[in-house]
Design an enzyme around this catalytic site. Structure first.
Site, PDB file in Angstrom:
ATOM      1  N   TYR A 110      38.727  74.782  51.289  1.00  0.00           N
ATOM      2  CA  TYR A 110      39.514  73.943  52.194  1.00  0.00           C
ATOM      3  C   TYR A 110      40.334  72.966  51.358  1.00  0.00           C
ATOM      4  CZ  TYR A 110      40.651  70.269  55.551  1.00  0.00           C
ATOM      5  OH  TYR A 110      41.321  69.347  56.314  1.00  0.00           O
ATOM      6  N   GLU A 198      47.479  71.049  55.885  1.00  0.00           N
ATOM      7  CA  GLU A 198      46.113  71.575  55.800  1.00  0.00           C
ATOM      8  C   GLU A 198      46.121  73.066  55.517  1.00  0.00           C
ATOM      9  OE1 GLU A 198      42.319  70.583  58.436  1.00  0.00           O
ATOM     10  OE2 GLU A 198      43.565  72.092  59.422  1.00  0.00           O
TER      11      GLU A 198
END
Ligand code: GDP
Ligand code: MN
Length: 397
Positions: A110, A198
């Protein structure tokens, strides 16, 4: 403002971020055509494009082993209403797809950039727990989220990116690729005035390549004026129809999904009103600040929006007339009844009105003499909030 994954990836590609080769498709034919041109990779990924995450789990991301399978999946996904943990129970209809080359994943990570309000800095966050809901990682194992705070005067420094790549324990050949990707992503974040960038998942492939497999960019609305290219990417079909209509009327309206509507002047009072409704057990339908303008036409438009679709079971009007004039607000309510109902005299849900300030006596007089039946005057904000919550709960029982 939000954009689609395929648009985010185009922007990131222009900054040199490694994203899979791919193209958007709006029909099954287009999807097939894009897939046919992708001769480098046997596996193609068919991805539903909606403004919500969690598509993988909801069946919105398909791995196709042939052009024929791309066709099947494209036909299945286009027009489908996808329900993910981010769409709410009503789901979102798929109008476009992203067709891209498949990647062979070794491990998912991530990576994101966001503004941290506590330190008033951009923070880079990364985790070895990629691909899953990051909110869950943050709640259950916060130590697995690694952070680098960025000094705005110098930006993200290469040593910080390298430190993060090592902290993620990436395979040696992927370290430099990952740190370089972080620096480019930061450039995009700053260059396009993002509020969020993101990548979930950021993957290391079987041959140790580093690829942004998913991409989500959010933009600061206040900076959109200097990015006409991004403003043009807006997809209104993804946005709340009530919010769109309100924006056209110059109303500051946010749909909160509940059933107790409120109309207030001033953002601070509007927030306090949402809080007090919640405090008394109500479920606020919206935030609505009509501002200093109490033009009856605008008030009537606000009423129409609040009542549309039967969402609101009651309306709380909470006006402190400083710049606004209470008599104009009252006229607006009478005007609203004319527009909304056939007889011009009724509003389908109870309306509790608390007026205070400029021309309050005249305003109360107008409402006292109106033929509209279910308008109830309240003396205080607290009393008014209690009353509307009681009426709405009574109507629901
Ligand atoms: P989201 O669920 O809406 O966040 O959609 P993502 O784009 O993150 O995709 C969900 C999941 O699909 C990823 O976490 C991957 O596991 C899988 N996926 C996406 N693209 C590929 C690919 O090219 N190859 C493989 N093997 N899996 C993929
Ligand atoms: Mn994702």
């Amino acid at each position: 403002m939000n954009i689609h994954e395929h648009q985010s990836k185009e922007i990131l590609r222009s900054y040199g971020v490694n994203v899979p080769k791919g193209k958007a498709a709006f029909s099954v034919e287009e999807a097939v055509k894009v897939a046919e041109e992708m001769t480098d990779s046997a596996v193609k990924v068919v991805k539903a494009q909606i403004h919500a995450g969690g598509r993988g789990k909801a069946g919105g991301v398909k791995l196709a082993k042939s052009v024929e399978e791309v066709k099947t999946y494209a036909a299945e996904l286009l027009g489908k209403v996808l329900k993910t943990h981010q769409t709410g129970p009503e789901g979102k209809e798929v109008h476009r797809l992203l067709i891209e080359e498949g990647s062979k994943i070794k491990k998912e990570y991530y990576l994101s950039f966001v503004i941290d309000r506590m330190t008033a800095r951009t923070v880079m966050m990364a985790s070895t727990e990629g691909g899953v809901e990051i909110e869950k990682v943050a709640a259950e194992t916060p130590e697995k989220i690694l952070k680098e705070y960025i000094d705005p005067a110098v930006g993200l420094l290469p040593f910080q990116a390298t430190r993060m790549a090592y902290a993620l324990e990436l395979p040696a050949p992927a370290i430099r690729k990952a740190s370089s990707l972080m620096l480019k992503l930061y450039d995009a974040f700053v260059g396009k005035d993002c509020s969020l960038a993101e990548i979930n998942p950021l993957v290391v492939t079987e041959d140790d390549d580093v690829v942004a497999l998913d991409a989500k960019l959010n933009f600061d609305d206040s900076a959109l004026f200097r990015h006409p290219d991004i403003a043009a990417m807006r997809d209104e079909t993804e946005e709340d129809p009530k919010e769109l209509e309100a924006a056209k009327e110059n109303l500051n309206y946010v749909n909160l999904g509940g059933d107790v509507a409120c109309m207030v002047n001033g953002a601070g009072l509007a927030m306090a009103t949402v809080d007090i409704l919640k405090h008394y057990g109500g479920d606020p339908a919206n935030f609505l600040d009509v501002g200093g303008d109490s033009d009856p036409k605008k008030i009537a438009a606000a009423f129409k929006i609040m009542l549309e679709g039967g969402q609101s079971k009651g309306i709380f009007v909470n006006i402190f007339g400083g710049i606004n004039k209470c008599d104009q607000v009252a006229e607006g309510i009478v005007e609203a009844a004319k527009i909304i109902s056939e007889d011009g005299k009724s509003i389908p849900v109870p309306v509790v009105v608390r007026l205070e300030g400029t021309n309050v006596e005249r305003g109360r007089e107008i409402l006292k003499n109106t033929p509209i039946k279910n308008v109830i005057m309240a003396e205080t904000m607290e009393g008014g909030a209690r009353e509307i919550v009681r009426l709405v709960n009574e109507a629901k029982a």
